[in-house]
Design a protein around this motif. Structure first.
Motif, PDB file in Angstrom:
ATOM      1  N   ALA A   1       0.827  -1.210   0.000  1.00 37.28           N
ATOM      2  CA  ALA A   1       0.000   0.000   0.000  1.00 37.28           C
ATOM      3  C   ALA A   1       0.860   1.258   0.000  1.00 37.28           C
ATOM      4  O   ALA A   1       0.576   2.225  -0.721  1.00 37.28           O
ATOM      5  CB  ALA A   1      -0.927  -0.017   1.219  1.00 37.28           C
ATOM      6  N   VAL A   2       1.939   1.245   0.791  1.00 36.51           N
ATOM      7  CA  VAL A   2       2.835   2.411   0.830  1.00 36.51           C
ATOM      8  C   VAL A   2       3.513   2.606  -0.516  1.00 36.51           C
ATOM      9  O   VAL A   2       3.621   3.731  -1.018  1.00 36.51           O
ATOM     10  CB  VAL A   2       3.875   2.247   1.949  1.00 36.51           C
ATOM     11  CG1 VAL A   2       4.901   3.376   1.896  1.00 36.51           C
ATOM     12  CG2 VAL A   2       3.199   2.236   3.307  1.00 36.51           C
ATOM     13  N   ARG A   3       3.970   1.522  -1.134  1.00 38.47           N
ATOM     14  CA  ARG A   3       4.650   1.630  -2.425  1.00 38.47           C
ATOM     15  C   ARG A   3       3.705   2.122  -3.511  1.00 38.47           C
ATOM     16  O   ARG A   3       4.102   2.912  -4.377  1.00 38.47           O
ATOM     17  CB  ARG A   3       5.253   0.281  -2.800  1.00 38.47           C
ATOM     18  CG  ARG A   3       6.371  -0.150  -1.876  1.00 38.47           C
ATOM     19  CD  ARG A   3       6.848  -1.549  -2.154  1.00 38.47           C
ATOM     20  NE  ARG A   3       7.562  -1.650  -3.412  1.00 38.47           N
ATOM     21  CZ  ARG A   3       8.142  -2.775  -3.845  1.00 38.47           C
ATOM     22  NH1 ARG A   3       8.065  -3.872  -3.110  1.00 38.47           N
ATOM     23  NH2 ARG A   3       8.791  -2.800  -4.972  1.00 38.47           N
ATOM     24  N   ALA A   4       2.454   1.674  -3.479  1.00 42.11           N
ATOM     25  CA  ALA A   4       1.475   2.150  -4.466  1.00 42.11           C
ATOM     26  C   ALA A   4       1.212   3.642  -4.283  1.00 42.11           C
ATOM     27  O   ALA A   4       1.120   4.402  -5.258  1.00 42.11           O
ATOM     28  CB  ALA A   4       0.178   1.355  -4.334  1.00 42.11           C
ATOM     29  N   THR A   5       1.090   4.075  -3.028  1.00 44.32           N
ATOM     30  CA  THR A   5       0.894   5.493  -2.751  1.00 44.32           C
ATOM     31  C   THR A   5       2.106   6.310  -3.194  1.00 44.32           C
ATOM     32  O   THR A   5       1.970   7.400  -3.769  1.00 44.32           O
ATOM     33  CB  THR A   5       0.648   5.712  -1.252  1.00 44.32           C
ATOM     34  OG1 THR A   5      -0.442   4.907  -0.827  1.00 44.32           O
ATOM     35  CG2 THR A   5       0.339   7.177  -0.960  1.00 44.32           C
ATOM     36  N   GLU A   6       3.300   5.772  -2.951  1.00 41.89           N
ATOM     37  CA  GLU A   6       4.529   6.467  -3.355  1.00 41.89           C
ATOM     38  C   GLU A   6       4.577   6.658  -4.869  1.00 41.89           C
ATOM     39  O   GLU A   6       4.935   7.731  -5.359  1.00 41.89           O
ATOM     40  CB  GLU A   6       5.742   5.678  -2.878  1.00 41.89           C
ATOM     41  CG  GLU A   6       7.068   6.309  -3.255  1.00 41.89           C
ATOM     42  CD  GLU A   6       8.254   5.465  -2.838  1.00 41.89           C
ATOM     43  OE1 GLU A   6       9.388   5.959  -2.901  1.00 41.89           O
ATOM     44  OE2 GLU A   6       8.046   4.291  -2.442  1.00 41.89           O
ATOM     45  N   ARG A   7       4.246   5.615  -5.624  1.00 44.11           N
ATOM     46  CA  ARG A   7       4.266   5.733  -7.091  1.00 44.11           C
ATOM     47  C   ARG A   7       3.281   6.782  -7.577  1.00 44.11           C
ATOM     48  O   ARG A   7       3.563   7.515  -8.533  1.00 44.11           O
ATOM     49  CB  ARG A   7       3.952   4.375  -7.731  1.00 44.11           C
ATOM     50  CG  ARG A   7       5.101   3.388  -7.679  1.00 44.11           C
ATOM     51  CD  ARG A   7       4.842   2.212  -8.602  1.00 44.11           C
ATOM     52  NE  ARG A   7       3.687   1.448  -8.164  1.00 44.11           N
ATOM     53  CZ  ARG A   7       3.743   0.416  -7.329  1.00 44.11           C
ATOM     54  NH1 ARG A   7       4.911   0.043  -6.835  1.00 44.11           N
ATOM     55  NH2 ARG A   7       2.662  -0.239  -6.983  1.00 44.11           N
ATOM     56  N   LYS A   8       2.148   6.881  -6.909  1.00 42.34           N
ATOM     57  CA  LYS A   8       1.141   7.855  -7.332  1.00 42.34           C
ATOM     58  C   LYS A   8       1.557   9.275  -6.970  1.00 42.34           C
ATOM     59  O   LYS A   8       1.435  10.203  -7.782  1.00 42.34           O
ATOM     60  CB  LYS A   8      -0.204   7.516  -6.678  1.00 42.34           C
ATOM     61  CG  LYS A   8      -1.348   8.390  -7.150  1.00 42.34           C
ATOM     62  CD  LYS A   8      -2.673   7.913  -6.580  1.00 42.34           C
ATOM     63  CE  LYS A   8      -3.823   8.770  -7.092  1.00 42.34           C
ATOM     64  NZ  LYS A   8      -5.129   8.313  -6.562  1.00 42.34           N
ATOM     65  N   VAL A   9       2.051   9.466  -5.755  1.00 43.83           N
ATOM     66  CA  VAL A   9       2.430  10.806  -5.302  1.00 43.83           C
ATOM     67  C   VAL A   9       3.675  11.305  -6.027  1.00 43.83           C
ATOM     68  O   VAL A   9       3.785  12.490  -6.368  1.00 43.83           O
ATOM     69  CB  VAL A   9       2.664  10.794  -3.773  1.00 43.83           C
ATOM     70  CG1 VAL A   9       3.224  12.130  -3.302  1.00 43.83           C
ATOM     71  CG2 VAL A   9       1.360  10.486  -3.045  1.00 43.83           C
ATOM     72  N   LEU A  10       4.622  10.398  -6.294  1.00 46.27           N
ATOM     73  CA  LEU A  10       5.886  10.779  -6.939  1.00 46.27           C
ATOM     74  C   LEU A  10       5.898  10.367  -8.406  1.00 46.27           C
ATOM     75  O   LEU A  10       6.941   9.977  -8.942  1.00 46.27           O
ATOM     76  CB  LEU A  10       7.064  10.143  -6.203  1.00 46.27           C
ATOM     77  CG  LEU A  10       7.190  10.485  -4.716  1.00 46.27           C
ATOM     78  CD1 LEU A  10       8.395   9.781  -4.115  1.00 46.27           C
ATOM     79  CD2 LEU A  10       7.290  11.989  -4.512  1.00 46.27           C
ATOM     80  N   ALA A  11       4.750  10.484  -9.059  1.00 43.58           N
ATOM     81  CA  ALA A  11       4.656  10.086 -10.472  1.00 43.58           C
ATOM     82  C   ALA A  11       5.514  10.954 -11.377  1.00 43.58           C
ATOM     83  O   ALA A  11       5.844  10.560 -12.501  1.00 43.58           O
ATOM     84  CB  ALA A  11       3.201  10.142 -10.910  1.00 43.58           C
ATOM     85  N   TRP A  12       5.907  12.134 -10.918  1.00 41.84           N
ATOM     86  CA  TRP A  12       6.728  13.046 -11.720  1.00 41.84           C
ATOM     87  C   TRP A  12       8.173  12.586 -11.836  1.00 41.84           C
ATOM     88  O   TRP A  12       8.919  13.050 -12.693  1.00 41.84           O
ATOM     89  CB  TRP A  12       6.702  14.440 -11.108  1.00 41.84           C
ATOM     90  CG  TRP A  12       6.963  14.472  -9.617  1.00 41.84           C
ATOM     91  CD1 TRP A  12       6.032  14.379  -8.631  1.00 41.84           C
ATOM     92  CD2 TRP A  12       8.232  14.565  -8.961  1.00 41.84           C
ATOM     93  NE1 TRP A  12       6.629  14.424  -7.397  1.00 41.84           N
ATOM     94  CE2 TRP A  12       7.975  14.552  -7.574  1.00 41.84           C
ATOM     95  CE3 TRP A  12       9.540  14.674  -9.405  1.00 41.84           C
ATOM     96  CZ2 TRP A  12       9.009  14.625  -6.633  1.00 41.84           C
ATOM     97  CZ3 TRP A  12      10.565  14.760  -8.477  1.00 41.84           C
ATOM     98  CH2 TRP A  12      10.284  14.730  -7.110  1.00 41.84           C
ATOM     99  N   ARG A  13       8.593  11.634 -11.009  1.00 42.62           N
ATOM    100  CA  ARG A  13       9.980  11.177 -11.059  1.00 42.62           C
ATOM    101  C   ARG A  13      10.162  10.119 -12.135  1.00 42.62           C
ATOM    102  O   ARG A  13       9.277   9.323 -12.400  1.00 42.62           O
ATOM    103  CB  ARG A  13      10.405  10.575  -9.708  1.00 42.62           C
ATOM    104  CG  ARG A  13      10.478  11.540  -8.571  1.00 42.62           C
ATOM    105  CD  ARG A  13      11.261  10.925  -7.411  1.00 42.62           C
ATOM    106  NE  ARG A  13      10.760   9.605  -7.063  1.00 42.62           N
ATOM    107  CZ  ARG A  13      11.393   8.749  -6.274  1.00 42.62           C
ATOM    108  NH1 ARG A  13      12.575   9.072  -5.761  1.00 42.62           N
ATOM    109  NH2 ARG A  13      10.867   7.568  -5.980  1.00 42.62           N
TER     110      ARG A  13
END
Length: 286
Positions: A269-281
Motif C-alpha cells: 500500500a505504501v509503495r502504491a501510494t509512493e508511485r502515485k504521489v511521486l509520479a513526476w519522477r
C-alpha cells in the motif's frame, strides 16, 4: 557577382550536413536496469515460500511437531474465525498498530522539519533521537511499565517511539540533501517560509519520507508483537502467548502468518501510494 571558393563551399556543406541522432531506447528495450515490471511479481516470493512449506510437509522433511503443515494451519485459522477469537484479537491489534503508526509518523515528520530546517532545532532534537535509536525497544519496556503501567497507553507509546525513528532519519536526510541552488532560487524570487516549505522542502523530502514510511509500517508490527506479549489481555500477540502456554504451535503459526500478511500488504500500500504521489519522477524502477 562574387563567386564562392569551392573549398569554402565544401566546408559549408559538410558543416550543415545532417547529424545522425541516436533515438532513445524504448522502455521495453532496455539493456540495463531491472527490466519490465512482472505482473503480480510481489506474489512470486511468498508463493515459492509456501510451495516449499507444502513440499516439505508432504515429503516429511518438516516435522509437524516443529512446523505444522499449511492445511493444518488453515484448519486452525478456520476454527479461530468460527468462534470469533481471531477477528476480535485482530481488530485490537490493528487499532493499536494504526494509532501508534499515525502518531509516530506525525511526530517523526515534525521533528525532522524542526531539525532539518534549523541548526538550533537540530542541536536540540537530533541527539535525543539518535540516543533512542541506539536503545532497543525491549530495553525500554520495563521502564515504560513503571512509568505508564501495563495498559493501552504503554503499548501505544512503545509503538510510537519505535515508528518515529525511521520517519525522522529518512525525512531529515532527504530534507538536508535538497539542492542548495533551489534554496537560492527561493530566496531570489522572494518565497515566504511557508512557500519554501511547501514548494521546495517538502517535495524534496518526500522520497525519504516514503522510504521511512515503508520501514515504519514494518516496525509498527514488530513493536506490536513485543508489547502484545507483555501483560496483554487481547491482540494477536496475546493469542500467540496463550498458545505457547498450552503448546498450540498451529495457533502460533496462524499469528505469524497474519503478522506477515499485514506487513506485506502494508508495504504494498505504501509503495502504491509512493508511485502515485511521486509520479513526476523518472527512476530506475519505472
Amino acid at each position: 557577382m562574387a563567386t564562392l571558393d569551392a573549398g569554402v563551399l565544401r566546408r559549408i556543406r559538410s558543416s550543415t550536413a545532417p547529424v545522425e541522432v541516436l533515438a532513445p531506447r524504448g522502455r521495453g528495450k532496455r539493456r540495463l536496469g531491472p527490466g519490465k515490471p512482472i505482473p503480480f511479481g510481489f506474489a512470486i516470493g511468498p508463493a515459492l515460500l509456501i510451495g516449499s512449506w507444502v513440499l516439505g510437509s508432504l515429503s516429511g522433511a518438516i516435522d509437524p511437531e516443529t512446523l505444522p503443515a499449511p492445511w493444518t494451519v488453515a484448519a486452525t485459522a478456520g476454527e479461530l474465525i468460527a468462534d470469533g477469537r481471531l477477528q476480535s484479537n485482530l481488530l485490537t491489534s490493528l487499532q493499536r498498530a494504526v494509532v501508534g503508526l499515525v502518531l509516530g509518523v506525525v511526530i517523526g515528520v515534525v521533528l525532522a522539519l524542526v531539525s532539518g530546517l534549523s541548526r538550533l532545532g537540530e542541536a536540540v532534537v537530533d541527539g535525543p533521537v539518535q540516543i533512542k535509536r541506539a536503545i532497543p525497544t525491549l530495553a525500554l519496556i520495563p521502564l515504560f511499565i513503571v512509568w505508564f503501567g501495563i495498559g493501552e497507553e504503554m503499548k501505544l507509546i512503545v509503538i510510537t517511539t519505535s515508528v518515529l525513528i525511521p520517519i525522522y532519519l529518512n525525512t531529515h536526510a532527504y530534507l538536508r540533501s535538497v539542492d542548495a541552488r533551489y534554496v537560492e532560487l527561493a530566496e531570489t524570487v522572494g518565497l515566504s517560509r511557508w512557500g519554501f516549505l511547501r514548494r521546495i522542502a517538502l517535495p524534496g523530502a518526500l522520497p525519504g519520507f516514503f522510504l521511512g514510511l515503508r520501514l515504519a509500517v514494518t516496525i509498527s508490527w514488530l513493536a506490536l508483537v513485543v508489547v502484545e506479549q507483555v501483560n496483554a489481555t487481547s491482540g494477536i500477540g496475546y493469542l500467540m502467548t496463550q498458545a505457547r502456554t498450552y503448546g498450540q504451535i498451529d495457533v502460533i503459526v496462524v499469528g505469524l502468518v497474519i503478522y506477515g500478511l499485514l506487513g506485506l500488504f502494508g508495504d504494498l500500500a505504501v509503495r502504491a501510494t509512493e508511485r502515485k504521489v511521486l509520479a513526476w519522477r523518472q527512476t530506475l524502477g519505472d
